[in-house]
Every structure is written in structure tokens, then in C-alpha cells.
Motif scaffolding. Structure first.
Motif, PDB file in Angstrom:
ATOM      1  N   GLU A  52      18.591 -13.462 -14.836  1.00 40.03           N
ATOM      2  CA  GLU A  52      18.706 -14.734 -15.556  1.00 40.03           C
ATOM      3  C   GLU A  52      18.205 -14.680 -16.998  1.00 40.03           C
ATOM      4  OE1 GLU A  52      17.845 -15.794 -11.165  1.00 40.03           O
ATOM      5  OE2 GLU A  52      17.329 -14.201 -12.599  1.00 40.03           O
ATOM      6  N   SER A  53      17.054 -14.039 -17.226  1.00 42.55           N
ATOM      7  CA  SER A  53      16.509 -14.053 -18.586  1.00 42.55           C
ATOM      8  C   SER A  53      17.365 -13.238 -19.546  1.00 42.55           C
ATOM      9  CB  SER A  53      15.061 -13.535 -18.587  1.00 42.55           C
ATOM     10  OG  SER A  53      15.001 -12.180 -18.195  1.00 42.55           O
ATOM     11  N   VAL A  71      25.214 -11.430 -16.156  1.00 40.70           N
ATOM     12  CA  VAL A  71      24.937 -10.001 -16.183  1.00 40.70           C
ATOM     13  C   VAL A  71      25.580  -9.355 -14.960  1.00 40.70           C
ATOM     14  CG1 VAL A  71      23.139  -8.238 -16.293  1.00 40.70           C
ATOM     15  CG2 VAL A  71      22.750 -10.482 -17.337  1.00 40.70           C
ATOM     16  N   THR A  72      26.197  -8.184 -15.162  1.00 37.71           N
ATOM     17  CA  THR A  72      26.883  -7.512 -14.065  1.00 37.71           C
ATOM     18  C   THR A  72      26.433  -6.059 -13.926  1.00 37.71           C
ATOM     19  OG1 THR A  72      28.751  -6.873 -15.485  1.00 37.71           O
ATOM     20  CG2 THR A  72      28.927  -8.972 -14.296  1.00 37.71           C
ATOM     21  N   ASN A  73      26.709  -5.515 -12.767  1.00 31.47           N
ATOM     22  CA  ASN A  73      26.393  -4.122 -12.473  1.00 31.47           C
ATOM     23  C   ASN A  73      27.478  -3.229 -13.073  1.00 31.47           C
ATOM     24  OD1 ASN A  73      26.437  -1.643 -10.353  1.00 31.47           O
ATOM     25  ND2 ASN A  73      24.400  -2.534 -10.459  1.00 31.47           N
ATOM     26  N   TYR A 206      28.244  -7.268 -18.794  1.00 33.61           N
ATOM     27  CA  TYR A 206      28.135  -8.722 -18.690  1.00 33.61           C
ATOM     28  C   TYR A 206      29.496  -9.336 -18.958  1.00 33.61           C
ATOM     29  CZ  TYR A 206      27.737  -8.629 -23.862  1.00 33.61           C
ATOM     30  OH  TYR A 206      27.943  -8.416 -25.212  1.00 33.61           O
ATOM     31  N   LEU A 207      29.646 -10.557 -18.528  1.00 32.54           N
ATOM     32  CA  LEU A 207      30.889 -11.276 -18.838  1.00 32.54           C
ATOM     33  C   LEU A 207      30.546 -12.622 -19.453  1.00 32.54           C
ATOM     34  CD1 LEU A 207      31.531 -13.636 -16.489  1.00 32.54           C
ATOM     35  CD2 LEU A 207      32.147 -11.629 -15.153  1.00 32.54           C
ATOM     36  N   LEU A 208      31.470 -13.105 -20.262  1.00 31.28           N
ATOM     37  CA  LEU A 208      31.330 -14.378 -20.965  1.00 31.28           C
ATOM     38  C   LEU A 208      32.500 -15.270 -20.581  1.00 31.28           C
ATOM     39  CD1 LEU A 208      30.549 -12.908 -24.520  1.00 31.28           C
ATOM     40  CD2 LEU A 208      28.883 -13.624 -22.790  1.00 31.28           C
ATOM     41  N   ALA A 209      32.203 -16.513 -20.250  1.00 27.06           N
ATOM     42  CA  ALA A 209      33.266 -17.439 -19.833  1.00 27.06           C
ATOM     43  C   ALA A 209      32.751 -18.864 -19.873  1.00 27.06           C
ATOM     44  CB  ALA A 209      33.765 -17.085 -18.431  1.00 27.06           C
ATOM     45  N   ASN A 210      33.649 -19.794 -19.615  1.00 31.31           N
ATOM     46  CA  ASN A 210      33.269 -21.193 -19.469  1.00 31.31           C
ATOM     47  C   ASN A 210      32.199 -21.312 -18.373  1.00 31.31           C
ATOM     48  OD1 ASN A 210      33.783 -23.926 -17.906  1.00 31.31           O
ATOM     49  ND2 ASN A 210      34.452 -24.223 -20.016  1.00 31.31           N
TER      50      ASN A 210
END
Length: 336
Positions: A52-53, A71-73, A206-210
Motif C-alpha cells: 500500500e505505501s 503494485v504487482t509481482n 505496477y499498473l495505473l488505472a481508474n
């Protein structure tokens, strides 16, 4: 892609130079290495359940609304999570490109349509649920024009566009759609920290999205997928994003030199690329050339024949140091 990927150095005992992996040629940053050595005690405790941080740090740096980052693996986990979220939908993948998109979609029972990348602008997306784009594209370094991408995203608001920007830092121009993210609810951007900081073994992306999409994705995952050392690496990376920027132009210049040198060798054809990796076509089987170079010279290349749309004579090169590139040139000249 359990088999047939790059960086399979563990299959060959005596590799001296690895041209098969698309991580930054200069290798692990010394400051990051020193930082991680000082953080080893973190592995004695559980990491945050969802990182989360670090996600919050990403949102701050990218100036995105709360809940826009996950955040992703590694970037690959992101592809499988996205495919699972939209299970059973119809996905369109332009080839040649990274095969994990298709593997992830197949695992989640997508109806998969494959089109050659030259069809991107003229395609009718009305019957499609997801479109998968790699920019710059793996394995050939092809670049999708930013404005042309946005035209399709705007024109097709019911279609989710998944844009993999794992290699967007390996260019001299800014092609990222990050600054456009808040304006489009149908855009998902996947990023990797393993390539530009040379930490593929830590598996961090990591991914970015709505935020609505992020919330749905978060509900799919198990806790503690991202190990504590990887999260520490992420914190370092997002405090030092410009650390290796000066290296990129040098590596791109070297890539262009290497492309030109190989193009001049009898029997080799180079697919021009503006990034640090590129495709080469040979008159023989790429798999045979790979085996010969690995066993006789300790040099590893990426057999690219398993990319949809490429012939069995294609291999991929990721630029290394000037001296190592010269060794490859000499070996290919002798082989030719």
C-alpha cells in the motif's frame, strides 16, 4: 511463457555475455545495491499485504488520484490479473508482440483475435472488449504514436486499452500515456521497475488505472504477493527515478551503432529500432544459431521465432557494453 523466453541463462553453463534480456545494459545500480544490503533486516517480518505505501508513493510521484496505482509481482502478474478481471471477454492483440498477453487471455477464457500491427489505425473495435498494446513493442522496438493511440481510446470508450509501457524509459522521447490517465476510464497502463533498474529477479511492477478498476483488481489478489525486499527496492526507485536517465541516451546510441554494424554483415538483416533492443533476421534457424553461439562462444541471444508473426530465422538482441557488442560483431562476422 514458461519456456522460450529471454534470459534463459540457467540453461547454459558458460555464458559470458547475455544479449537475450531487455534490462538496462549497465546492470544493477550501485546505489540501489548498497541500499538493499542495508535493508536486509526487512525480510525478517511480513511485508505490507498489498504494498500500500509504495502504491501511495507512486500516486504522489505521478500526481494521480488516490487509488490509481497497484503494485504487482512484475508486469506479467498485471497482465494475468487484468485478463482474469475481464474473464471470458474478447481480446485483440496486435502481433508480433509479447506472448504473455495471449497466454493470460487464454487462461481466463478470452476470445482472442490477432491482427498484424499495421492494421491498428484501420481496425473496427466495436466488437472488442480489450485491446493489448506494447509501447515500445517487444520484440522489435516498434513505437505506437501517442496521438494515434489516444484517438482510438477516445473513439472507443467501451473498449479497455491495456498499454504495456515496460520499455518506455528506453527511449529518447516521451511516449507514455501516464499524464492522460485521469481523462480516460478505459485506459490501463502497465509499468515495470525491473527493466530500468535491472532487478528482474525481484519481480516488481505496477499498473495505473481508474480507481474503480484498481479496486476490482485488488479484490482478486492474495496478500503478501510482493516480498519485502522488492517493496524496499520500489521505494528506492521512486526516490531516484532520474538516477539512470543519463545512461539511456548512451545505450541508445550504442544500439544504433550495433544495428548498423550487424546490418553490414553478409546474411543479416536488422529491423530498425530506436530503443536498446532490436530484431535480426538470418538465413539460418535462430534456434540453431543461438545454440552455437551459446556453446561455442559463451554468448546468449534471444531466439524470437516463438513470437507470433515472426519466422524461425529471427532473433532479438539487447545492447550491452561497447566492448561486448564488438565481440558479438566479430563472432557474427566469423560465422557469416
Amino acid at each position: 511463457m514458461i519456456k522460450g523466453h529471454g534470459d534463459d541463462i540457467y540453461d547454459f553453463p558458460d555464458i559470458r555475455i547475455n544479449f537475450s534480456s531487455n534490462v538496462i545494459p549497465s546492470g544493477l545500480n550501485s546505489a540501489l545495491k548498497e541500499y538493499l544490503c542495508l535493508q536486509m533486516k526487512c525480510i525478517e517480518r511480513y511485508p505490507e499485504p498489498l504494498g500500500e505505501s509504495l502504491a501511495s508513493r507512486i500516486e504522489d510521484v505521478k500526481q494521480l488520484p488516490v487509488g490509481s496505482a497497484m503494485v504487482t509481482n512484475g508486469a506479467v502478474e498485471a497482465f494475468y490479473l487484468i485478463a482474469e478481471l475481464f474473464q471470458g471477454r474478447k481480446s485483440l492483440i496486435f502481433y508480433p508482440s509479447f506472448s504473455e498477453y495471449e497466454d493470460a487471455c487464454r487462461k481466463s477464457n478470452h476470445k482472442i483475435e490477432s491482427l498484424h500491427h499495421t492494421k491498428f489505425e484501420e481496425t473496427d473495435y466495436s466488437e472488442t472488449d480489450l485491446v493489448w498494446i506494447c509501447n515500445p513493442n517487444n520484440p522489435d522496438g516498434r513505437i505506437y504514436d501517442k496521438e494515434k493511440l489516444l484517438i482510438q481510446i477516445v473513439a472507443n470508450p467501451s473498449v479497455i486499452f491495456v498499454v504495456d509501457e515496460a520499455y518506455s524509459d528506453f527511449l529518447n522521447t516521451d511516449i507514455s500515456l501516464e499524464t492522460c490517465l485521469t481523462g480516460y476510464k478505459n485506459l490501463i497502463i502497465v509499468k515495470s521497475l525491473t527493466k530500468n533498474f535491472a532487478i528482474p529477479g525481484l519481480r516488481l511492477g505496477y499498473l495505473l488505472a481508474n480507481p474503480f478498476i484498481i479496486d476490482r483488481l485488488q479484490k482478486q489478489v492474495m496478500p503478501w504477493r510482493i516480498n519485502a525486499l522488492a517493496l524496499e527496492a520500489g521505494r528506492f526507485c521512486f526516490s531516484n527515478l532520474n538516477l539512470d536517465k543519463t545512461e539511456i541516451s548512451k545505450h541508445i546510441k550504442e544500439s544504433l551503432r550495433l544495428q548498423n554494424e550487424i546490418k553490414g554483415i553478409d546474411g543479416f538483416n536488422v529491423v530498425a529500432s530506436l530503443t536498446t533492443f532490436f530484431l535480426v533476421e538470418t538465413p539460418v534457424l535462430a534456434a540453431d544459431l543461438k545454440e552455437q553461439l551459446a556453446h561455442d562462444c559463451g554468448i546468449l541471444i534471444r531466439d524470437a521465432s516463438n513470437f507470433k508473426g515472426l519466422s524461425d530465422s529471427c532473433f532479438r538482441i539487447s545492447v550491452q557494453s561497447h566492448e561486448e557488442n564488438n565481440q558479438l560483431i566479430e563472432v557474427l562476422k566469423e560465422w557469416s
